[in-house]
Design a protein around this motif. Structure first.
Motif, short mmCIF file in Angstrom:
data_model
loop_
_atom_site.label_atom_id
_atom_site.label_comp_id
_atom_site.label_asym_id
_atom_site.label_seq_id
_atom_site.Cartn_x
_atom_site.Cartn_y
_atom_site.Cartn_z
N VAL A 1 0.69 -1.15 -0.01
CA VAL A 1 0.09 0.01 0.05
C VAL A 1 0.90 1.32 0.01
O VAL A 1 2.01 1.05 0.28
N GLY A 2 0.34 2.43 -0.23
CA GLY A 2 0.95 3.66 -0.38
C GLY A 2 1.21 3.98 1.10
O GLY A 2 0.68 3.97 2.12
N ALA A 3 2.65 4.45 1.53
CA ALA A 3 3.04 4.84 2.59
C ALA A 3 2.17 5.94 3.60
O ALA A 3 1.98 5.74 4.83
N LEU A 4 1.77 6.94 2.78
CA LEU A 4 1.08 7.92 3.30
C LEU A 4 -0.23 7.51 4.02
O LEU A 4 -0.91 8.16 4.64
N SER A 5 -0.78 6.41 3.49
CA SER A 5 -2.10 5.90 3.84
C SER A 5 -1.99 5.34 5.14
O SER A 5 -2.88 4.84 5.98
N LEU A 6 -0.74 4.91 5.52
CA LEU A 6 -0.58 4.09 6.79
C LEU A 6 -0.37 4.76 8.06
O LEU A 6 0.13 5.88 8.18
N PRO A 7 -1.08 4.33 9.10
CA PRO A 7 -0.75 4.70 10.39
C PRO A 7 0.72 4.53 10.93
O PRO A 7 1.43 3.89 10.36
N ASP A 8 0.95 5.29 11.74
CA ASP A 8 2.54 5.02 12.39
C ASP A 8 2.90 3.86 12.72
O ASP A 8 3.91 3.22 12.33
N GLU A 9 1.85 3.08 13.23
CA GLU A 9 2.05 1.61 13.42
C GLU A 9 0.62 1.16 13.64
O GLU A 9 -0.42 1.87 13.99
N HIS A 10 0.47 -0.28 13.66
CA HIS A 10 -0.62 -0.98 13.53
C HIS A 10 -0.20 -2.44 14.32
O HIS A 10 0.85 -3.19 13.78
N PRO A 11 -1.20 -2.81 14.97
CA PRO A 11 -0.71 -4.01 15.97
C PRO A 11 -0.58 -5.42 15.06
O PRO A 11 -1.59 -5.45 14.18
N GLY A 12 0.45 -6.18 15.21
CA GLY A 12 0.48 -7.36 14.42
C GLY A 12 1.04 -7.30 13.14
O GLY A 12 1.11 -8.07 12.42
N VAL A 13 1.44 -5.84 12.81
CA VAL A 13 1.94 -5.99 11.29
C VAL A 13 3.48 -5.15 11.09
O VAL A 13 3.62 -4.24 12.19
N THR A 14 4.30 -5.35 10.44
CA THR A 14 5.53 -4.47 10.03
C THR A 14 5.45 -3.87 8.74
O THR A 14 4.97 -4.73 7.77
N TYR A 15 6.09 -2.75 8.42
CA TYR A 15 6.17 -2.17 7.16
C TYR A 15 7.57 -2.26 6.83
O TYR A 15 8.50 -2.03 7.39
N LEU A 16 7.63 -2.84 5.49
CA LEU A 16 8.86 -2.75 4.73
C LEU A 16 9.22 -1.98 3.43
O LEU A 16 8.19 -2.01 2.86
N ASN A 17 10.18 -1.46 3.48
CA ASN A 17 10.33 -0.76 1.99
C ASN A 17 10.52 -1.82 0.83
O ASN A 17 11.03 -3.32 1.28
N LEU A 18 10.49 -1.53 -0.16
CA LEU A 18 10.45 -2.35 -1.25
C LEU A 18 11.83 -2.05 -2.38
O LEU A 18 12.30 -1.15 -2.58
N THR A 19 12.13 -3.35 -2.86
CA THR A 19 13.15 -3.07 -3.79
C THR A 19 12.91 -3.66 -5.32
O THR A 19 12.25 -5.20 -5.18
N PRO A 20 12.68 -3.33 -6.39
CA PRO A 20 12.87 -1.64 -6.62
C PRO A 20 11.84 -1.11 -6.13
O PRO A 20 10.79 -1.30 -5.85
N ARG A 21 12.34 0.37 -5.66
CA ARG A 21 11.26 1.19 -5.14
C ARG A 21 10.29 1.68 -6.16
O ARG A 21 10.71 1.87 -7.30
N PHE A 22 9.12 1.87 -5.71
CA PHE A 22 7.98 2.46 -6.73
C PHE A 22 7.38 3.80 -5.93
O PHE A 22 6.82 3.44 -5.03
N HIS A 23 7.10 4.61 -6.71
CA HIS A 23 6.31 5.80 -6.23
C HIS A 23 5.06 6.15 -7.03
O HIS A 23 5.02 5.56 -8.17
#
Length: 298
Positions: free
Chosen positions: A245-267
């Protein structure tokens, strides 16, 4: 009684009727409207033809409206009163004392992150304008802009068929359950994501997510498609799959999940769109200019 014409009375004819009601003669009534005697006579005859009868009692010793004229007179006055109200409302709208503005928004990123500060400032500056935000998927907003059911909308860019204002550039990120083996990889390679059940967003970033995989020649194992961000996060937290998902849509944190960067990066690029910025209503034009100021500050 004359046969009634299929033509409707014109504003000029009704205006003459009103003037006749408070004039000493037919010619005097016409003169008040800047009409010549012959023009007055022609207009009066046309009105009487349209109504199917005389509006002036020509047997009276002084100018008197006939029964038909007296019956129609209040309605003629109502017509001009309504026109004055229309003009007053238009003037108020032009001066931004009143009006309505409906804004399209494609998802959580726009509705929760980009639009609120712009809309709040706009409402403070123009309290008479009623602003409402309608959240829909990108294609629906595009269609409503084309059909002029919306004047402005937040969309992903580019949109060549519209006038647009660029607001920000977002980054797509992976969302995985806490403790997932992919948590050891940051950034995580797209080729690793397609090895797991995938929860596809149906909100604003769906097109970009699909494009990202298509560009990489990869096909995710889509097991769920969800509109709401919270549903995606809860399904990921429950171990039902991974998502992007888009990073701007995400809350700073959410129980039970981890956010990871992607390669290749996509904007993905986001901004405001309209069909023609030179032909917006006063309220929409003011919002567009207000948004331009905000965009220049970012």
């Amino acid at each position: 009684m004359r046969a009634k014409s299929s033509k409707k009375p014109t504003l000029k004819q009704l205006e003459l009727l009103i003037a006749l009601s408070n004039s000493e003669s037919i010619s005097t009534a016409g003169a008040k409207l800047g009409m010549t005697p012959s023009g007055t006579s022609h207009t009066l005859r046309a009105l009487e033809t349209a109504l199917g009868g005389a509006v002036v009692d020509r047997n009276a010793s002084h100018l008197t409206l006939s029964a038909i004229g007296q019956q129609i007179l209040p309605h003629a006055r109502d017509v001009f009163a309504s026109l004055e109200l229309v003009e007053a409302n238009a003037a108020a709208s032009a001066e931004l004392r009143s009006g309505q503005l409906r804004i399209g928004s494609f998802g959580h990123s726009a509705s929760m992150t980009l639009l609120p500060p712009i809309v709040d400032d706009f409402r403070h500056r123009y309290p008479g304008i009623e602003v409402s935000v309608t959240e829909q998927a990108d294609p629906q907003i595009e269609q409503e802009l084309v059909e002029r059911r919306l004047e402005v909308g937040m969309v992903t860019l580019p949109r060549e068929q519209f006038d647009t204002l660029h607001f920000t550039t977002d980054t797509l990120v992976a969302v995985v359950p806490n403790g997932h083996s992919l948590c050891e990889h940051d950034p995580v390679d797209l080729r690793e994501l397609v090895e797991y059940p995938f929860i596809m967003t149906r909100a604003g970033s769906q097109h970009q997510v699909r494009t990202m995989f298509d560009d990489a020649g990869l096909v995710p194992k889509v097991t769920h498609e969800m509109q709401q961000l919270l549903s995606i996060l809860e399904f990921v937290a429950a171990g039902q799959g991974v998502s992007v998902v888009g990073a701007l849509s995400l809350p700073d944190e959410h129980p039970g999940v981890t956010y990871l960067n992607l390669t290749p990066r996509f904007h993905r690029h986001m901004g405001l769109a309209c069909l023609d910025s030179s032909r917006l209503s006063p309220a929409a034009r003011a919002f567009w200019e207000h948004a331009e100021t905000h965009a220049s500050r970012r």
